[in-house]
Design a protein around this motif. Structure first.
Motif, PDB file in Angstrom:
ATOM      1  N   SER A   6       1.137  -1.217  -0.143  1.00  0.00           N
ATOM      2  CA  SER A   6       0.164  -0.089  -0.009  1.00  0.00           C
ATOM      3  C   SER A   6       0.998   1.114   0.063  1.00  0.00           C
ATOM      4  O   SER A   6       0.394   2.229  -0.283  1.00  0.00           O
TER       5      SER A   6
ATOM      6  N   GLU B 193       2.754   3.372  -2.244  1.00  0.00           N
ATOM      7  CA  GLU B 193       3.016   3.889  -3.580  1.00  0.00           C
ATOM      8  C   GLU B 193       3.057   5.111  -3.846  1.00  0.00           C
ATOM      9  O   GLU B 193       2.672   5.606  -2.941  1.00  0.00           O
TER      10      GLU B 193
ATOM     11  N   THR C  67       2.709   8.267  -4.731  1.00  0.00           N
ATOM     12  CA  THR C  67       0.902   9.593  -5.267  1.00  0.00           C
ATOM     13  C   THR C  67       1.291   9.698  -6.372  1.00  0.00           C
ATOM     14  O   THR C  67      -0.217   9.480  -6.712  1.00  0.00           O
TER      15      THR C  67
ATOM     16  N   THR D  76       0.031   4.149 -10.571  1.00  0.00           N
ATOM     17  CA  THR D  76      -0.569   3.318 -10.436  1.00  0.00           C
ATOM     18  C   THR D  76       0.239   2.237 -10.673  1.00  0.00           C
ATOM     19  O   THR D  76       0.621   2.211 -11.777  1.00  0.00           O
TER      20      THR D  76
ATOM     21  N   ASN E 179      -8.736   1.466   1.879  1.00  0.00           N
ATOM     22  CA  ASN E 179      -8.664   2.034   2.656  1.00  0.00           C
ATOM     23  C   ASN E 179      -8.700   0.821   3.920  1.00  0.00           C
ATOM     24  O   ASN E 179      -8.151  -0.016   4.253  1.00  0.00           O
TER      25      ASN E 179
ATOM     26  N   TYR F  14      -4.814  -1.861  -6.311  1.00  0.00           N
ATOM     27  CA  TYR F  14      -3.994  -0.548  -7.702  1.00  0.00           C
ATOM     28  C   TYR F  14      -4.906   0.329  -8.543  1.00  0.00           C
ATOM     29  O   TYR F  14      -4.916   0.909  -8.805  1.00  0.00           O
TER      30      TYR F  14
ATOM     31  N   LEU G  33      -6.438   3.259  -7.684  1.00  0.00           N
ATOM     32  CA  LEU G  33      -5.323   4.906  -7.101  1.00  0.00           C
ATOM     33  C   LEU G  33      -5.695   5.958  -9.040  1.00  0.00           C
ATOM     34  O   LEU G  33      -5.137   6.981  -8.383  1.00  0.00           O
TER      35      LEU G  33
ATOM     36  N   THR H  73      -1.930  12.788  -1.469  1.00  0.00           N
ATOM     37  CA  THR H  73      -0.487  12.252  -0.765  1.00  0.00           C
ATOM     38  C   THR H  73      -0.440  12.178   1.081  1.00  0.00           C
ATOM     39  O   THR H  73      -0.540  11.219   1.498  1.00  0.00           O
TER      40      THR H  73
ATOM     41  N   HIS I  47      -3.706  11.054   2.064  1.00  0.00           N
ATOM     42  CA  HIS I  47      -4.328   9.659   1.734  1.00  0.00           C
ATOM     43  C   HIS I  47      -3.277   8.420   1.519  1.00  0.00           C
ATOM     44  O   HIS I  47      -3.474   7.497   2.228  1.00  0.00           O
ATOM     45  N   THR I  48      -2.652   8.760   0.708  1.00  0.00           N
ATOM     46  CA  THR I  48      -1.840   7.392   0.910  1.00  0.00           C
ATOM     47  C   THR I  48      -1.298   7.208   1.979  1.00  0.00           C
ATOM     48  O   THR I  48      -0.672   6.731   2.515  1.00  0.00           O
TER      49      THR I  48
END
Length: 529
Positions: free
Chosen positions: A5, A7, A9, A12, A79, A209, A212, A225, A227-228
């Motif tokens: 999780s 990745e 930002t 994808t 999430n 993924y 995203l 950013t 959220h990631t």
């Protein structure tokens, strides 16, 4: 484990697929374009109000605002799926120790007190007990290497993204539930199911993924950013919480490995089932991102994409991405094999039970936090290339030190080893992601990111296979662990072939400048320009 999780930002990751910046009707801005527009305008791009799947007024999780994601339903769904994936990864730890117990017992490698008999060379189903367990990773890796391009094509070229994710989640839950009835008479069938579950997990990651880029387009880079960061923190918390819960239960009732595994699977079914249910309710149906070329079979389309991307990288990014991705092929194969191999090494070679192996992984998770902080400091003082080389070199050294020094019943030493393992893993992943994000060419973000993820899978079966072959031929597991760690050497070697860091960045900038200076044809209208 947190990597899936974590990745960058602006990208994808889709296994083996090339994704352009088309979405539904007309051309959409890529995430990098959104970031540039945000910088120019000085404000965030807000979600489209007409897309009801991007917002949610249900008030879910209003008690914890950091997980409310400003009402973006797609982010909530992603999430929740991360919470499920975190618990799934940790359940494998307890299940693997139970498999080793039953395999050793059937092979006659346990005494009357269920203690392992040293130097037992008996076979079960044609393999040494330890080799039989690591074969799970071999089968899962081979399935992923050959079938991920097909799954990626289905996700990209059809509207079945969500149904693929739901179907995969249901199959995983059914396998987890079936494995609750893990007994001496059923363990071998559960072992086969686990190999299938490993492949299904990779399918699940791929489908998740795929959401995203749409999420990033909707909320903009700054919000994405944030959220990631929440995605990473939530999945890490899920992993650690599940691990500590099962450890606490097993200590409280003094359960054997097989009973701990059954408890783990029972708790996991409830944990994962709830998270998947909430997650897929939030994630929407999505149209195909682009159309399948005329006369092209969807079965082969993913492999065509991989071939074309390989040619493009070798031609245009020979000094940057080419060496980085070749390094990743070996580095990720080794790191991903560590989970399956280390469980066998700790349980069978060191003599840890399932609870003790769980404590080892809890130490690894905690120790990865200072490793991540250290990685950022090293990258700022040196550069991502040097930082990544150093992290791989340290992983190699730590693996060899552990293999050569850890002896039977050296539990405290193994826990100390776990601190260094976690620190080095926490060092490696941020360095890898930073290197990749800084040499990612504009206009190819999703395409190259998909190729990156496939690169992490293509040789994932080889290190555990080598370990299995050595152990099956009665070679000590410490040499098997050393053979697996040896794959770090070519990974480091390819990074040494990379030119200086300014040259790496210059190659990417030159490619960007060439694309930006291309003059539109006379047939282009104003809208195209």
């Amino acid at each position: 484990n947190n990597k899936d999780s974590g990745e960058t930002t602006t990208t994808t990751k889709k296994n083996g697929t090339m994704v352009d910046n088309k979405y539904e009707e007309g051309e959409q801005l890529s995430t990098v374009d959104l970031a540039m527009e945000n910088e120019n305008s000085g404000k965030e791009i807000e979600p489209k109000s007409t897309e009801n799947h991007l917002s949610d007024s249900s008030g879910y999780c209003t008690c914890c605002n950091f997980m409310n994601f400003d009402g973006v339903a797609m982010a909530k769904g992603y999430n929740m799926n991360g919470i499920a994936r975190g618990a799934l990864v940790m359940s494998n730890v307890f299940l693997s120790t139970a498999f080793i117990y039953y395999a050793s017992k059937e092979a006659g490698c346990l005494d009357e007190n269920d203690e392992s008999i040293e130097d037992c060379n008996n076979k079960v189903h044609g393999f040494a007990p330890a080799a039989l367990v690591t074969n799970i990773a071999v089968i899962s890796g081979l399935l992923s290497a050959f079938l991920m391009p097909l799954i990626g094509a289905i996700v990209d070229y059809t509207r079945y993204r969500r149904i693929t994710g739901i179907g995969t989640s249901i199959l995983i839950i059914l396998i987890q539930a079936t494995q609750i009835v893990l007994f001496e008479s059923t363990w071998y069938y559960m072992l086969i199911l686990q190999a299938i579950a490993g492949f299904l997990y990779q399918v699940l990651v791929l489908v998740c993924y795929a959401y995203l880029p749409d999420m990033a387009r909707a909320v903009g880079q700054t919000t994405m950013t944030k959220h990631t960061s929440t995605f990473v923190m939530t999945q890490f918390s899920s992993q650690l919480s599940f691990l500590l819960l099962i450890i606490a239960i097993s200590i409280a009732i003094s359960s054997k490995d097989y009973m701990t595994a059954r408890i783990s699977q029972a708790v996991n079914v409830c944990w994962v089932g709830f998270a998947f249910f909430r997650g897929w309710r939030q994630l929407p149906e999505m149209p195909a991102t682009h159309q399948l070329p005329e006369g092209r079979s969807i079965i082969l389309q993913g492999f065509f994409q991989i071939y074309n991307t390989t040619k493009d990288i070798n031609k245009n990014y020979a000094n940057s991405l080419r060496w980085f991705l070749l390094s990743i092929v070996f580095a990720e194969a080794t790191v991903n094999a560590f989970t399956s191999v280390s469980v066998v090494f700790l349980a069978d070679h060191i003599g840890m039970n399932g609870t003790q192996v769980g404590i080892f992984y809890a130490i690894v998770l905690f120790s990865s936090l200072p490793g991540s902080y250290f990685s950022l400091k090293v990258s700022s003082r040196l550069n991502p290339n040097h930082c990544m080389k150093l992290s791989l070199a340290m992983l190699f050294v730590v693996s060899y030190v552990g293999a050569l020094t850890l002896q039977r019943d050296s539990f405290v030493t193994a826990y100390i080893w776990g601190i260094f393992v976690g620190f080095c893993l926490g060092w490696f992943y941020p360095a890898e992601n930073l290197f990749f994000s800084m040499c990612l060419p504009k206009g190819h973000e999703a395409e190259i990111a998909g190729f990156f993820v496939y690169s992490t899978q293509i040789l994932g079966w080889l290190p555990p296979l080598l370990f299995s072959v050595l152990v099956d031929n009665n070679i000590s597991q410490k040499f098997g662990l050393m053979a697996v760690a040896a794959f770090f050497i070519p990974a480091i070697g390819f990074l040494f072939l990379t030119p200086s860091w300014p040259e790496v960045l210059a190659e990417v900038r030159e490619e960007r400048s060439t694309k930006e200076l291309q003059v539109p044809s006379e047939s282009s209208n104003e809208e195209d320009v």
